[in-house]
Scaffold this active site. Sequence first.
Site, PDB file in Angstrom:
ATOM      1  N   SER A  21       1.309  -2.386  -4.068  1.00  0.00           N
ATOM      2  CA  SER A  21       2.662  -2.210  -3.511  1.00  0.00           C
ATOM      3  C   SER A  21       3.507  -3.474  -3.729  1.00  0.00           C
ATOM      4  O   SER A  21       4.721  -3.385  -3.964  1.00  0.00           O
ATOM      5  CB  SER A  21       2.612  -1.824  -2.032  1.00  0.00           C
ATOM      6  OG  SER A  21       2.158  -2.903  -1.267  1.00  0.00           O
ATOM      7  N   ASN A  22       2.869  -4.633  -3.674  1.00  0.00           N
ATOM      8  CA  ASN A  22       3.617  -5.867  -3.974  1.00  0.00           C
ATOM      9  C   ASN A  22       4.018  -5.901  -5.446  1.00  0.00           C
ATOM     10  O   ASN A  22       5.114  -6.343  -5.784  1.00  0.00           O
ATOM     11  CB  ASN A  22       2.792  -7.110  -3.613  1.00  0.00           C
ATOM     12  CG  ASN A  22       2.890  -7.466  -2.151  1.00  0.00           C
ATOM     13  OD1 ASN A  22       3.939  -7.887  -1.683  1.00  0.00           O
ATOM     14  ND2 ASN A  22       1.809  -7.258  -1.405  1.00  0.00           N
ATOM     15  N   LEU A  98      -9.867 -17.664  -8.679  1.00  0.00           N
ATOM     16  CA  LEU A  98      -9.728 -18.271 -10.005  1.00  0.00           C
ATOM     17  C   LEU A  98     -10.311 -19.688  -9.988  1.00  0.00           C
ATOM     18  O   LEU A  98     -10.239 -20.383  -8.974  1.00  0.00           O
ATOM     19  CB  LEU A  98      -8.247 -18.309 -10.406  1.00  0.00           C
ATOM     20  CG  LEU A  98      -7.599 -16.917 -10.546  1.00  0.00           C
ATOM     21  CD1 LEU A  98      -6.079 -17.028 -10.584  1.00  0.00           C
ATOM     22  CD2 LEU A  98      -8.116 -16.183 -11.781  1.00  0.00           C
ATOM     23  N   ASN A 112       0.712 -16.915  -4.709  1.00  0.00           N
ATOM     24  CA  ASN A 112      -0.087 -15.870  -4.055  1.00  0.00           C
ATOM     25  C   ASN A 112       0.591 -15.461  -2.767  1.00  0.00           C
ATOM     26  O   ASN A 112       1.308 -16.250  -2.164  1.00  0.00           O
ATOM     27  CB  ASN A 112      -1.497 -16.401  -3.739  1.00  0.00           C
ATOM     28  CG  ASN A 112      -2.382 -15.336  -3.105  1.00  0.00           C
ATOM     29  OD1 ASN A 112      -2.365 -14.178  -3.525  1.00  0.00           O
ATOM     30  ND2 ASN A 112      -3.150 -15.698  -2.096  1.00  0.00           N
ATOM     31  N   HIS A 114      -0.261 -13.884   1.047  1.00  0.00           N
ATOM     32  CA  HIS A 114      -1.383 -13.687   1.977  1.00  0.00           C
ATOM     33  C   HIS A 114      -0.857 -13.102   3.294  1.00  0.00           C
ATOM     34  O   HIS A 114       0.155 -13.565   3.809  1.00  0.00           O
ATOM     35  CB  HIS A 114      -2.080 -15.035   2.230  1.00  0.00           C
ATOM     36  CG  HIS A 114      -3.288 -14.890   3.076  1.00  0.00           C
ATOM     37  ND1 HIS A 114      -4.480 -14.392   2.588  1.00  0.00           N
ATOM     38  CD2 HIS A 114      -3.495 -15.124   4.393  1.00  0.00           C
ATOM     39  CE1 HIS A 114      -5.368 -14.345   3.571  1.00  0.00           C
ATOM     40  NE2 HIS A 114      -4.795 -14.785   4.675  1.00  0.00           N
ATOM     41  N   ASP A 150      -6.575 -19.772  -0.300  1.00  0.00           N
ATOM     42  CA  ASP A 150      -5.405 -19.635   0.571  1.00  0.00           C
ATOM     43  C   ASP A 150      -4.925 -20.971   1.157  1.00  0.00           C
ATOM     44  O   ASP A 150      -4.503 -21.042   2.314  1.00  0.00           O
ATOM     45  CB  ASP A 150      -5.705 -18.648   1.717  1.00  0.00           C
ATOM     46  CG  ASP A 150      -6.083 -17.267   1.200  1.00  0.00           C
ATOM     47  OD1 ASP A 150      -5.546 -16.857   0.161  1.00  0.00           O
ATOM     48  OD2 ASP A 150      -6.910 -16.595   1.835  1.00  0.00           O
TER      49      ASP A 150
HETATM   50  C1  GRF Z   1      -1.448  -7.599   0.663  1.00  0.00           C
HETATM   51  O1  GRF Z   1      -1.537  -7.535   2.063  1.00  0.00           O
HETATM   52  C2  GRF Z   1      -1.574  -9.026   0.202  1.00  0.00           C
HETATM   53  O2  GRF Z   1      -0.989  -9.943   1.062  1.00  0.00           O
HETATM   54  C3  GRF Z   1      -3.062  -9.212   0.185  1.00  0.00           C
HETATM   55  O3  GRF Z   1      -3.561  -7.987  -0.302  1.00  0.00           O
HETATM   56  C4  GRF Z   1      -2.648  -6.940   0.006  1.00  0.00           C
HETATM   57  C5  GRF Z   1      -2.294  -6.268  -1.283  1.00  0.00           C
HETATM   58  O4  GRF Z   1      -1.499  -5.142  -1.093  1.00  0.00           O
HETATM   59  N1  GRF Z   1      -3.427 -10.364  -0.574  1.00  0.00           N
HETATM   60  P1  GRF Z   1      -0.837  -4.406  -2.347  1.00  0.00           P
HETATM   61  O5  GRF Z   1      -1.972  -4.141  -3.346  1.00  0.00           O
HETATM   62  O6  GRF Z   1       0.204  -5.298  -2.922  1.00  0.00           O
HETATM   63  O7  GRF Z   1      -0.288  -3.117  -1.800  1.00  0.00           O
END
Ligand code: GRF
Length: 193
Positions: A21-22, A98, A112, A114, A150
Amino acid sequence: MVKLIGCKKTKTAVFISGTGSNLKSLIKFSKTKKSPISIDLIISNNSKAKGLKHGKINKIKKKVFNFNKKNKIENQILSVLKEYEIKMICLAGFMKILSKNFIGKFKGKILNIHPSLLPKYKGLNTHQRVLNNNEKYSGCTVHFVNSKLDSGKIILQKKVKISKNETKNSLGKKVLALEHKLYRKAILKVFNR
Ligand code: GRF
């Protein structure tokens, strides 16, 4: 700050392992005029990652790598990144760590996201841990990637209040919606926009 050459968008690769989704949100952003990046490559360690469909929909090249032999694979990824002239990497739900060597090749160019208010709740299962500790707030963080999990320099954070009957799922949804907005803002900030 990442410097832009001329007014061309910086070629970016997004690394995913799951839903994406991101990634979807970053692709949408990348197509806007104000975006300093274009998304030119999607990389995944998981051939079944749902997010890979966004490559097909948006005609973005996608590559899947099996991370069993990490060093070898990372070298292959570096070659592909070179081939596509990638200058920046956005990790978005990428579940592999990585190596220092890889990160060193893209120093200050790997971001990244988080789902917690770092430095609190690094690692996995953040929402449940936040609820178990009766926190009043949670949120999300975009940070530069360094060799510790992180732990890189924070670029931006967004806080959200935890409701009375919050569950892991409801909190997850709430934070994810924030993540989509925060990642764009963080990219703009990195480019000094
Ligand atoms: C998100 O909550 C991100 O912060 C974490 O993993 C999740 C990924 O969600 N690292 P998506 O695959 O982008 O929907």
